[in-house]
Design a protein around this motif. Structure first.
Motif, PDB file in Angstrom:
ATOM      1  N   LEU A  47       1.446   6.611  -6.979  1.00 41.36           N
ATOM      2  CA  LEU A  47       0.336   7.509  -7.305  1.00 41.36           C
ATOM      3  C   LEU A  47       0.738   8.977  -7.140  1.00 41.36           C
ATOM      4  O   LEU A  47       0.377   9.825  -7.968  1.00 41.36           O
ATOM      5  CB  LEU A  47      -0.864   7.207  -6.407  1.00 41.36           C
ATOM      6  CG  LEU A  47      -1.798   6.083  -6.828  1.00 41.36           C
ATOM      7  CD1 LEU A  47      -2.838   5.831  -5.742  1.00 41.36           C
ATOM      8  CD2 LEU A  47      -2.485   6.414  -8.151  1.00 41.36           C
ATOM      9  N   GLU A  48       1.478   9.274  -6.094  1.00 40.87           N
ATOM     10  CA  GLU A  48       1.932  10.642  -5.872  1.00 40.87           C
ATOM     11  C   GLU A  48       2.829  11.123  -7.012  1.00 40.87           C
ATOM     12  O   GLU A  48       2.799  12.304  -7.386  1.00 40.87           O
ATOM     13  CB  GLU A  48       2.673  10.730  -4.542  1.00 40.87           C
ATOM     14  CG  GLU A  48       1.776  10.573  -3.326  1.00 40.87           C
ATOM     15  CD  GLU A  48       2.566  10.444  -2.035  1.00 40.87           C
ATOM     16  OE1 GLU A  48       3.820  10.525  -2.098  1.00 40.87           O
ATOM     17  OE2 GLU A  48       1.946  10.245  -0.971  1.00 40.87           O
ATOM     18  N   LEU A  49       3.630  10.217  -7.546  1.00 40.05           N
ATOM     19  CA  LEU A  49       4.512  10.566  -8.653  1.00 40.05           C
ATOM     20  C   LEU A  49       3.732  10.760  -9.951  1.00 40.05           C
ATOM     21  O   LEU A  49       3.952  11.727 -10.695  1.00 40.05           O
ATOM     22  CB  LEU A  49       5.559   9.470  -8.832  1.00 40.05           C
ATOM     23  CG  LEU A  49       6.469   9.575 -10.069  1.00 40.05           C
ATOM     24  CD1 LEU A  49       7.380  10.793  -9.960  1.00 40.05           C
ATOM     25  CD2 LEU A  49       7.294   8.307 -10.232  1.00 40.05           C
ATOM     26  N   LEU A  50       2.801   9.847 -10.221  1.00 36.73           N
ATOM     27  CA  LEU A  50       2.156   9.804 -11.535  1.00 36.73           C
ATOM     28  C   LEU A  50       0.975  10.756 -11.686  1.00 36.73           C
ATOM     29  O   LEU A  50       0.758  11.308 -12.771  1.00 36.73           O
ATOM     30  CB  LEU A  50       1.680   8.370 -11.813  1.00 36.73           C
ATOM     31  CG  LEU A  50       2.774   7.317 -11.955  1.00 36.73           C
ATOM     32  CD1 LEU A  50       2.157   5.917 -11.975  1.00 36.73           C
ATOM     33  CD2 LEU A  50       3.583   7.553 -13.223  1.00 36.73           C
ATOM     34  N   THR A  51       0.194  10.927 -10.627  1.00 31.71           N
ATOM     35  CA  THR A  51      -1.052  11.690 -10.752  1.00 31.71           C
ATOM     36  C   THR A  51      -0.852  13.102 -11.294  1.00 31.71           C
ATOM     37  O   THR A  51      -1.588  13.530 -12.205  1.00 31.71           O
ATOM     38  CB  THR A  51      -1.791  11.725  -9.398  1.00 31.71           C
ATOM     39  OG1 THR A  51      -2.122  10.383  -9.022  1.00 31.71           O
ATOM     40  CG2 THR A  51      -3.072  12.537  -9.498  1.00 31.71           C
ATOM     41  N   PHE A  84      -8.304  -1.779   3.214  1.00 32.70           N
ATOM     42  CA  PHE A  84      -7.775  -1.779   1.852  1.00 32.70           C
ATOM     43  C   PHE A  84      -8.898  -1.949   0.839  1.00 32.70           C
ATOM     44  O   PHE A  84      -8.857  -1.342  -0.234  1.00 32.70           O
ATOM     45  CB  PHE A  84      -6.736  -2.880   1.679  1.00 32.70           C
ATOM     46  CG  PHE A  84      -5.917  -2.716   0.429  1.00 32.70           C
ATOM     47  CD1 PHE A  84      -4.900  -1.783   0.363  1.00 32.70           C
ATOM     48  CD2 PHE A  84      -6.171  -3.496  -0.692  1.00 32.70           C
ATOM     49  CE1 PHE A  84      -4.147  -1.610  -0.794  1.00 32.70           C
ATOM     50  CE2 PHE A  84      -5.421  -3.350  -1.848  1.00 32.70           C
ATOM     51  CZ  PHE A  84      -4.409  -2.400  -1.901  1.00 32.70           C
ATOM     52  N   ARG A  85      -9.910  -2.740   1.162  1.00 32.26           N
ATOM     53  CA  ARG A  85     -11.055  -2.855   0.268  1.00 32.26           C
ATOM     54  C   ARG A  85     -11.706  -1.494   0.067  1.00 32.26           C
ATOM     55  O   ARG A  85     -12.123  -1.148  -1.048  1.00 32.26           O
ATOM     56  CB  ARG A  85     -12.073  -3.853   0.819  1.00 32.26           C
ATOM     57  CG  ARG A  85     -11.582  -5.301   0.859  1.00 32.26           C
ATOM     58  CD  ARG A  85     -12.738  -6.278   0.952  1.00 32.26           C
ATOM     59  NE  ARG A  85     -13.625  -5.989   2.054  1.00 32.26           N
ATOM     60  CZ  ARG A  85     -13.484  -6.446   3.295  1.00 32.26           C
ATOM     61  NH1 ARG A  85     -12.434  -7.216   3.590  1.00 32.26           N
ATOM     62  NH2 ARG A  85     -14.350  -6.149   4.247  1.00 32.26           N
ATOM     63  N   SER A  86     -11.790  -0.715   1.117  1.00 34.29           N
ATOM     64  CA  SER A  86     -12.368   0.627   1.017  1.00 34.29           C
ATOM     65  C   SER A  86     -11.532   1.508   0.102  1.00 34.29           C
ATOM     66  O   SER A  86     -12.074   2.302  -0.686  1.00 34.29           O
ATOM     67  CB  SER A  86     -12.470   1.254   2.411  1.00 34.29           C
ATOM     68  OG  SER A  86     -12.997   2.568   2.341  1.00 34.29           O
ATOM     69  N   PRO A  88       5.629  -1.925  -7.422  1.00 32.09           N
ATOM     70  CA  PRO A  88       6.027  -1.463  -6.090  1.00 32.09           C
ATOM     71  C   PRO A  88       7.532  -1.436  -5.871  1.00 32.09           C
ATOM     72  O   PRO A  88       8.059  -0.508  -5.240  1.00 32.09           O
ATOM     73  CB  PRO A  88       5.343  -2.483  -5.161  1.00 32.09           C
ATOM     74  CG  PRO A  88       4.124  -2.900  -5.911  1.00 32.09           C
ATOM     75  CD  PRO A  88       4.557  -2.949  -7.353  1.00 32.09           C
ATOM     76  N   GLY A  89       8.256  -2.420  -6.397  1.00 34.30           N
ATOM     77  CA  GLY A  89       9.701  -2.454  -6.213  1.00 34.30           C
ATOM     78  C   GLY A  89      10.433  -1.286  -6.839  1.00 34.30           C
ATOM     79  O   GLY A  89      11.577  -0.993  -6.469  1.00 34.30           O
ATOM     80  N   GLU A  97       0.821  -1.215   0.000  1.00 38.95           N
ATOM     81  CA  GLU A  97       0.000   0.000   0.000  1.00 38.95           C
ATOM     82  C   GLU A  97       0.854   1.264   0.000  1.00 38.95           C
ATOM     83  O   GLU A  97       0.570   2.226  -0.733  1.00 38.95           O
ATOM     84  CB  GLU A  97      -0.931  -0.001   1.207  1.00 38.95           C
ATOM     85  CG  GLU A  97      -1.943   1.135   1.199  1.00 38.95           C
ATOM     86  CD  GLU A  97      -2.992   0.976   2.294  1.00 38.95           C
ATOM     87  OE1 GLU A  97      -3.915   1.805   2.331  1.00 38.95           O
ATOM     88  OE2 GLU A  97      -2.877   0.039   3.109  1.00 38.95           O
ATOM     89  N   GLY A  98       1.907   1.287   0.802  1.00 41.55           N
ATOM     90  CA  GLY A  98       2.763   2.467   0.841  1.00 41.55           C
ATOM     91  C   GLY A  98       3.448   2.728  -0.480  1.00 41.55           C
ATOM     92  O   GLY A  98       3.555   3.879  -0.931  1.00 41.55           O
ATOM     93  N   GLU A  99       3.917   1.667  -1.135  1.00 40.99           N
ATOM     94  CA  GLU A  99       4.579   1.810  -2.434  1.00 40.99           C
ATOM     95  C   GLU A  99       3.600   2.290  -3.502  1.00 40.99           C
ATOM     96  O   GLU A  99       3.940   3.125  -4.345  1.00 40.99           O
ATOM     97  CB  GLU A  99       5.206   0.475  -2.849  1.00 40.99           C
ATOM     98  CG  GLU A  99       6.395   0.047  -1.991  1.00 40.99           C
ATOM     99  CD  GLU A  99       6.018  -0.773  -0.788  1.00 40.99           C
ATOM    100  OE1 GLU A  99       6.877  -1.491  -0.260  1.00 40.99           O
ATOM    101  OE2 GLU A  99       4.840  -0.682  -0.349  1.00 40.99           O
ATOM    102  N   VAL A 100       2.374   1.755  -3.444  1.00 46.42           N
ATOM    103  CA  VAL A 100       1.351   2.194  -4.404  1.00 46.42           C
ATOM    104  C   VAL A 100       1.050   3.678  -4.208  1.00 46.42           C
ATOM    105  O   VAL A 100       0.930   4.445  -5.176  1.00 46.42           O
ATOM    106  CB  VAL A 100       0.076   1.345  -4.264  1.00 46.42           C
ATOM    107  CG1 VAL A 100      -1.076   1.932  -5.088  1.00 46.42           C
ATOM    108  CG2 VAL A 100       0.341  -0.097  -4.702  1.00 46.42           C
TER     109      VAL A 100
END
Length: 249
Positions: free
Chosen positions: A23-27, A55-57, A211-212, A16-19
């Motif tokens: 997202l912060e980079l790409l958005t 996480f489902r939320s 993520p890696g 989750e942290g890597e995702v």
């Protein structure tokens, strides 16, 4: 229309942290959450989405925001013994991640169907499609995917409709990065640099991050440079656009 498709692979609770970092980079580059997520229902048997309400939320929120959701295997881990060409693919194209390379039809169908049901139940929306871990499909998986009612599938060189496997919707290599060894990292950085110059003639360019990738600054810098390069010259799209374009032809 020249199109850019971007995806985050291996979306699972323990990444989750890597995702979030990806997202912060790409958005900002993409002008919003205009990308796809490849969701693993229980990554390596250690990260089950079904038992993680928080996480489902988040998955539902991402889907509601317009992020396309793909089923990305079930475990992601390859537990099969391979021979011949499949053994070469399993050894050299991935590090024990090609879950669907050696599965028989029945097992592949069951995992695909259960993944589809789980993700659609969580998001309340139809999944965008199915993409096998490491983009590797065996004969059983190719038969099963045609029977699971997925709208789209993807491998390293193309996107297609499972109902029409011989009629690709997009052609060309995915631009992706490898972090598990210095040699593979160097190779992926070199390919990304070549891609920024050589893939602009393609109608559809696909970029996939993992993520890696966040573990190496050189990869993050290359991702940013590559996404910016393509986003400046083409429309940031959705995989579903490929189906709409096909319907208009």
């Amino acid at each position: 229309m020249k199109r850019l498709l971007v995806s985050i692979h291996d979306v699972a609770p323990h990444f989750e942290g890597e995702v979030d970092r990806l997202l912060e980079l790409l958005t900002p580059i993409l002008g919003g959450p205009r990308l796809a997520m490849l969701v693993v229902p229980n990554h390596w048997g250690k990260s089950p989405i079904g038992g993680d309400a928080a996480f489902r939320s988040r998955l539902r929120s991402w889907s509601d925001a317009g992020i396309e959701m793909f089923v990305h295997g079930w475990f992601h881990k390859d537990l099969n013994n391979h021979t011949g060409l499949a053994n070469l693919k399993a050894r050299h194209m991935t590090a024990g991640e090609g879950e669907f390379l050696g599965l028989d039809y029945r097992t592949a169908f069951q995992r695909m169907s259960e993944g589809k049901y789980l993700l659609e139940d969580i998001t309340g929306q139809a999944v965008a499609g199915f993409i096998a871990p490491a983009w590797l499909y065996g004969h059983g998986a190719m038969r099963a995917i045609a029977d699971c009612d997925f709208a789209l599938a993807e491998d390293h060189m193309k996107v297609w409709q499972p109902s029409l496997p011989d009629k690709p919707l997009a052609l060309g290599p995915v631009v992706t990065w490898a972090s598990r060894s210095p040699a593979r990292t160097a190779s992926s950085l070199a390919f990304a640099a070549l891609a920024r110059k050589g893939l602009h003639l393609l109608d559809t360019v696909r970029i996939a991050v993992h993520p890696g990738d966040v573990t190496k600054t050189s990869i993050l810098n290359s991702i940013e440079k590559t996404v910016v390069s393509f986003a400046r010259r083409r429309s940031v799209g959705r995989y579903a656009d490929l189906l709409e374009n096909e319907a208009l032809q």
